[in-house]
Write an enzyme that holds these catalytic residues in place. Structure first.
Site, PDB file in Angstrom:
ATOM      1  N   SER A 100       0.867  -1.167   0.000  1.00 25.81           N
ATOM      2  CA  SER A 100       0.000   0.000   0.000  1.00 25.81           C
ATOM      3  C   SER A 100       0.908   1.223   0.000  1.00 25.81           C
ATOM      4  O   SER A 100       1.654   1.443   0.948  1.00 25.81           O
ATOM      5  CB  SER A 100      -0.878  -0.017   1.256  1.00 25.81           C
ATOM      6  OG  SER A 100      -1.618   1.178   1.369  1.00 25.81           O
ATOM      7  N   LYS A 123      -1.116  -1.100  -4.404  1.00 18.54           N
ATOM      8  CA  LYS A 123      -2.296  -0.305  -4.015  1.00 18.54           C
ATOM      9  C   LYS A 123      -1.858   1.138  -3.815  1.00 18.54           C
ATOM     10  O   LYS A 123      -0.892   1.409  -3.103  1.00 18.54           O
ATOM     11  CB  LYS A 123      -2.877  -0.892  -2.732  1.00 18.54           C
ATOM     12  CG  LYS A 123      -3.753   0.005  -1.884  1.00 18.54           C
ATOM     13  CD  LYS A 123      -4.426  -0.800  -0.771  1.00 18.54           C
ATOM     14  CE  LYS A 123      -4.704   0.031   0.475  1.00 18.54           C
ATOM     15  NZ  LYS A 123      -5.287  -0.800   1.559  1.00 18.54           N
ATOM     16  N   LEU A 124      -2.552   2.039  -4.478  1.00 18.59           N
ATOM     17  CA  LEU A 124      -2.221   3.467  -4.394  1.00 18.59           C
ATOM     18  C   LEU A 124      -3.275   4.173  -3.560  1.00 18.59           C
ATOM     19  O   LEU A 124      -4.477   4.044  -3.823  1.00 18.59           O
ATOM     20  CB  LEU A 124      -2.207   4.084  -5.799  1.00 18.59           C
ATOM     21  CG  LEU A 124      -1.280   3.435  -6.826  1.00 18.59           C
ATOM     22  CD1 LEU A 124      -1.535   4.054  -8.205  1.00 18.59           C
ATOM     23  CD2 LEU A 124       0.178   3.622  -6.418  1.00 18.59           C
ATOM     24  N   LYS A 125      -2.826   4.936  -2.583  1.00 23.76           N
ATOM     25  CA  LYS A 125      -3.756   5.789  -1.846  1.00 23.76           C
ATOM     26  C   LYS A 125      -4.127   6.956  -2.751  1.00 23.76           C
ATOM     27  O   LYS A 125      -3.232   7.548  -3.399  1.00 23.76           O
ATOM     28  CB  LYS A 125      -3.088   6.296  -0.572  1.00 23.76           C
ATOM     29  CG  LYS A 125      -2.835   5.207   0.455  1.00 23.76           C
ATOM     30  CD  LYS A 125      -4.145   4.693   1.045  1.00 23.76           C
ATOM     31  CE  LYS A 125      -3.905   3.848   2.277  1.00 23.76           C
ATOM     32  NZ  LYS A 125      -5.170   3.336   2.842  1.00 23.76           N
ATOM     33  N   ASP A 177      -7.109   3.015  -3.007  1.00 21.58           N
ATOM     34  CA  ASP A 177      -7.827   3.110  -1.732  1.00 21.58           C
ATOM     35  C   ASP A 177      -8.033   4.580  -1.412  1.00 21.58           C
ATOM     36  O   ASP A 177      -7.069   5.326  -1.207  1.00 21.58           O
ATOM     37  CB  ASP A 177      -7.009   2.423  -0.622  1.00 21.58           C
ATOM     38  CG  ASP A 177      -7.757   2.379   0.709  1.00 21.58           C
ATOM     39  OD1 ASP A 177      -8.892   2.896   0.788  1.00 21.58           O
ATOM     40  OD2 ASP A 177      -7.185   1.805   1.670  1.00 21.58           O
ATOM     41  N   GLU A 236     -11.010   0.537  -3.417  1.00 23.67           N
ATOM     42  CA  GLU A 236     -11.290   0.317  -1.994  1.00 23.67           C
ATOM     43  C   GLU A 236     -11.905   1.571  -1.364  1.00 23.67           C
ATOM     44  O   GLU A 236     -11.360   2.676  -1.501  1.00 23.67           O
ATOM     45  CB  GLU A 236      -9.968  -0.046  -1.305  1.00 23.67           C
ATOM     46  CG  GLU A 236     -10.080  -0.413   0.153  1.00 23.67           C
ATOM     47  CD  GLU A 236      -8.719  -0.859   0.731  1.00 23.67           C
ATOM     48  OE1 GLU A 236      -7.805  -1.201  -0.056  1.00 23.67           O
ATOM     49  OE2 GLU A 236      -8.589  -0.857   1.968  1.00 23.67           O
ATOM     50  N   ASP A 259     -13.740  -1.491   3.224  1.00 26.15           N
ATOM     51  CA  ASP A 259     -12.823  -1.608   4.357  1.00 26.15           C
ATOM     52  C   ASP A 259     -13.538  -0.989   5.574  1.00 26.15           C
ATOM     53  O   ASP A 259     -14.153  -1.708   6.383  1.00 26.15           O
ATOM     54  CB  ASP A 259     -11.505  -0.884   4.004  1.00 26.15           C
ATOM     55  CG  ASP A 259     -10.486  -0.830   5.125  1.00 26.15           C
ATOM     56  OD1 ASP A 259     -10.798  -1.265   6.244  1.00 26.15           O
ATOM     57  OD2 ASP A 259      -9.352  -0.341   4.899  1.00 26.15           O
ATOM     58  N   LYS A 261      -9.698  -6.810   8.107  1.00 20.84           N
ATOM     59  CA  LYS A 261      -8.676  -6.448   9.090  1.00 20.84           C
ATOM     60  C   LYS A 261      -9.150  -7.031  10.407  1.00 20.84           C
ATOM     61  O   LYS A 261     -10.190  -6.618  10.928  1.00 20.84           O
ATOM     62  CB  LYS A 261      -8.546  -4.928   9.208  1.00 20.84           C
ATOM     63  CG  LYS A 261      -7.970  -4.265   7.959  1.00 20.84           C
ATOM     64  CD  LYS A 261      -7.939  -2.757   8.093  1.00 20.84           C
ATOM     65  CE  LYS A 261      -7.293  -2.124   6.854  1.00 20.84           C
ATOM     66  NZ  LYS A 261      -7.507  -0.669   6.809  1.00 20.84           N
ATOM     67  N   GLY A 320      -4.180  -4.133   6.380  1.00 21.35           N
ATOM     68  CA  GLY A 320      -3.255  -3.803   7.462  1.00 21.35           C
ATOM     69  C   GLY A 320      -3.513  -2.393   7.945  1.00 21.35           C
ATOM     70  O   GLY A 320      -4.203  -1.605   7.281  1.00 21.35           O
ATOM     71  N   LEU A 368      -0.699  -0.552   9.307  1.00 27.15           N
ATOM     72  CA  LEU A 368       0.683  -0.211   9.668  1.00 27.15           C
ATOM     73  C   LEU A 368       1.048  -0.829  11.020  1.00 27.15           C
ATOM     74  O   LEU A 368       1.700  -0.183  11.850  1.00 27.15           O
ATOM     75  CB  LEU A 368       0.909   1.302   9.711  1.00 27.15           C
ATOM     76  CG  LEU A 368       0.441   2.162   8.535  1.00 27.15           C
ATOM     77  CD1 LEU A 368       0.774   3.636   8.789  1.00 27.15           C
ATOM     78  CD2 LEU A 368       1.061   1.722   7.217  1.00 27.15           C
TER      79      LEU A 368
HETATM   80  O1  OSB Z   1      -7.188   1.889   4.651  1.00 26.52           O
HETATM   81  O2  OSB Z   1      -6.060   0.139   4.393  1.00 26.52           O
HETATM   82  C1  OSB Z   1      -6.184   1.248   4.892  1.00 26.52           C
HETATM   83  C2  OSB Z   1      -2.982   2.176   6.773  1.00 26.52           C
HETATM   84  C3  OSB Z   1      -3.525   2.842   7.874  1.00 26.52           C
HETATM   85  C4  OSB Z   1      -4.879   3.017   7.952  1.00 26.52           C
HETATM   86  C5  OSB Z   1      -5.724   2.507   6.962  1.00 26.52           C
HETATM   87  C6  OSB Z   1      -5.188   1.823   5.877  1.00 26.52           C
HETATM   88  C7  OSB Z   1      -3.799   1.695   5.761  1.00 26.52           C
HETATM   89  C8  OSB Z   1      -3.135   1.076   4.629  1.00 26.52           C
HETATM   90  C9  OSB Z   1      -1.748   0.515   4.840  1.00 26.52           C
HETATM   91  O3  OSB Z   1      -3.585   1.052   3.514  1.00 26.52           O
HETATM   92  C10 OSB Z   1      -1.767  -0.936   5.100  1.00 26.52           C
HETATM   93  C11 OSB Z   1      -0.447  -1.408   5.652  1.00 26.52           C
HETATM   94  O4  OSB Z   1       0.563  -1.281   4.955  1.00 26.52           O
HETATM   95  O5  OSB Z   1      -0.430  -1.894   6.800  1.00 26.52           O
HETATM   96 MG    MG Z   2      -8.345   0.743   3.288  1.00 26.92          MG
END
Ligand code: OSB
Ligand code: MG
Length: 376
Positions: free
Chosen positions: A135, A161-163, A188, A213, A238, A262, A290, A292
């Site tokens: 991510s 996965k790109l934010k 996402d 997402e 999510d 999650k 995840g 983080l």
């Molecule tokens: O929305 O998936 C999410 C990290 C923090 C809060 C929400 C998200 C995320 C990630 C990173 O996308 C996932 C990771 O590398 O643990």
């Molecule tokens: Mg997410």
């Protein structure tokens, strides 16, 4: 399994580099770490609540109070046959799925250690390594994003996965798709769009994404169903999903076609497995998300992701992408885009206590007398 005592900490672990999403920038990961002690063994888990309620509504301070005031006193000094019995005891708690997950997961670790088995096999997992992607947070430039995406694909990560957020979406996705035509790419939005952004969402729909997402509000399945009806690209929820009932309703109403599970968001491994089973009944794939997590939460995620229907790459990438030093002894590193399941009993990892002490901001000990004992 008798739970004799518990230790709650608030920990702050510095990230190697800031992680930017549509809802903010993280420079360190702050979390609640719970250790449960019983019969000479220890089980550990971390909560995925943050300081601010900007992903979902739970917070570290709120969860700490709930755990100390009611949840842990209900469990300490008593004998528990299995995780189901623990969760029955806590079934009167409304919401607070992240706080409940913290306790439930620590108990699973403790309990599977007492069975002298890895958590993955106690849960019914079928894999010895799980496929993972990465991510990537919002970067300063399209070029920096493409470079990072290419570097991770070269390391073997199986999905990028790109934010995204309004203004940081179509152009960056186009550039990454052009650089990596063969690699599955997803986005996402962490709830940053609304149906007023339909034009942008329709453009994203033409870019060959594997899924999109949580584009819309964190608590709005209805509008996701409206959007899914207008889009060819599958939506993945999510934030919206905290129980198996949520997942059932989302899939039944076609608010999404797949689910990011999650374990820390849905109340623990039992509920995560139920979400997994509900999705399987709808022939909808799931993947392991995840937050983080440190090595403790990461290990839990990896064990969970060994269940059969986790058929898409998850977010539990190598610890070394996040931390200069993790709080466990074991390295959690991918090999060719596969994360090996930590071997040994329970979650298979052990705390680096001297290091943990240096990053601990608050510490509370709770004994069987159900009284908080002086902290530091
Ligand atoms: O929305 O998936 C999410 C990290 C923090 C809060 C929400 C998200 C995320 C990630 C990173 O996308 C996932 C990771 O590398 O643990
Ligand atoms: Mg997410």
């Amino acid at each position: 399994m008798k739970i004799d005592r518990a230790e709650l900490r608030v920990v702050s672990l510095p990230l190697l580099k800031p992680f930017r999403t549509s809802f903010g920038v993280m420079t360190e990961k702050n979390f609640v770490l719970l250790r449960l002690f019983g019969e000479g063994l220890e089980g550990v888990a971390e909560g995925v609540m943050d300081i601010r309620p900007d992903f979902r509504e739970e917070t570290i301070s709120g969860a700490l109070a709930l755990l100390q005031d009611t949840v842990l006193p209900d469990l300490l000094g008593r004998d528990w046959a299995n995780p189901e019995q623990v969760m029955r005891q806590l079934s009167g708690v409304r919401g607070n799925r992240m706080a409940l997950a913290t306790v439930e997961m620590a108990f699973w670790d403790l309990w599977s250690r007492s069975l002298e088995r890895p958590l993955s096999t106690v849960l019914g997992g079928v894999r010895e390594a799980v496929p993972v992607g990465v991510s990537l947070g919002i970067q300063n430039s399209v070029k920096a994003t493409v470079d990072s995406a290419v570097a991770h694909a070269e390391q073997g990560y199986r999905r990028i996965k790109l934010k995204i957020q309004p203004g940081w979406d179509v152009a960056v996705v186009r550039a990454v798709r052009a650089a990596l035509p063969e690699t599955p790419v997803t986005v996402d939005a962490n709830a940053a769009y609304s149906l007023a952004n339909l034009n942008t969402l329709r453009e994203l729909d033409t870019l060959g994404l594997d899924y999109i997402e949580q584009p819309l509000a964190w608590n709005d399945m209805r509008d996701h169903a409206k959007l899914q009806a207008l889009m060819g690209t599958p939506l993945c929820l999510d934030e919206c999903i905290t129980t198996a009932q949520d997942a059932r309703k989302a899939l039944e109403t076609e608010a999404c076609r797949l689910v990011n599970i999650k374990v820390g968001r849905v109340g623990g491994h039992l509920e995560a497995r139920r979400v997994h089973d509900v999705a399987a009944a709808f022939s909808a794939p799931v993947w392991c998300g995840g937050m983080l997590e440190s090595g403790v939460g990461r290990a839990h995620n990896i064990h969970l992701a060994t269940l059969e229907n986790f058929s898409k790459p998850g977010d539990t990438s190598s610890s070394s992408r996040y931390w200069a030093r993790d709080l466990i002894h074991e390295p959690l590193e991918t090999v060719g885009g596969m994360m090996p399941v930590p071997a040994g009993h329970g979650i298979g990892v052990t705390l680096d206590l001297p290091f943990l002490d240096t990053i601990t901001q608050q510490k509370f000990a709770l004994g069987p007398l159900q009284q908080p004992v002086a902290g530091r």
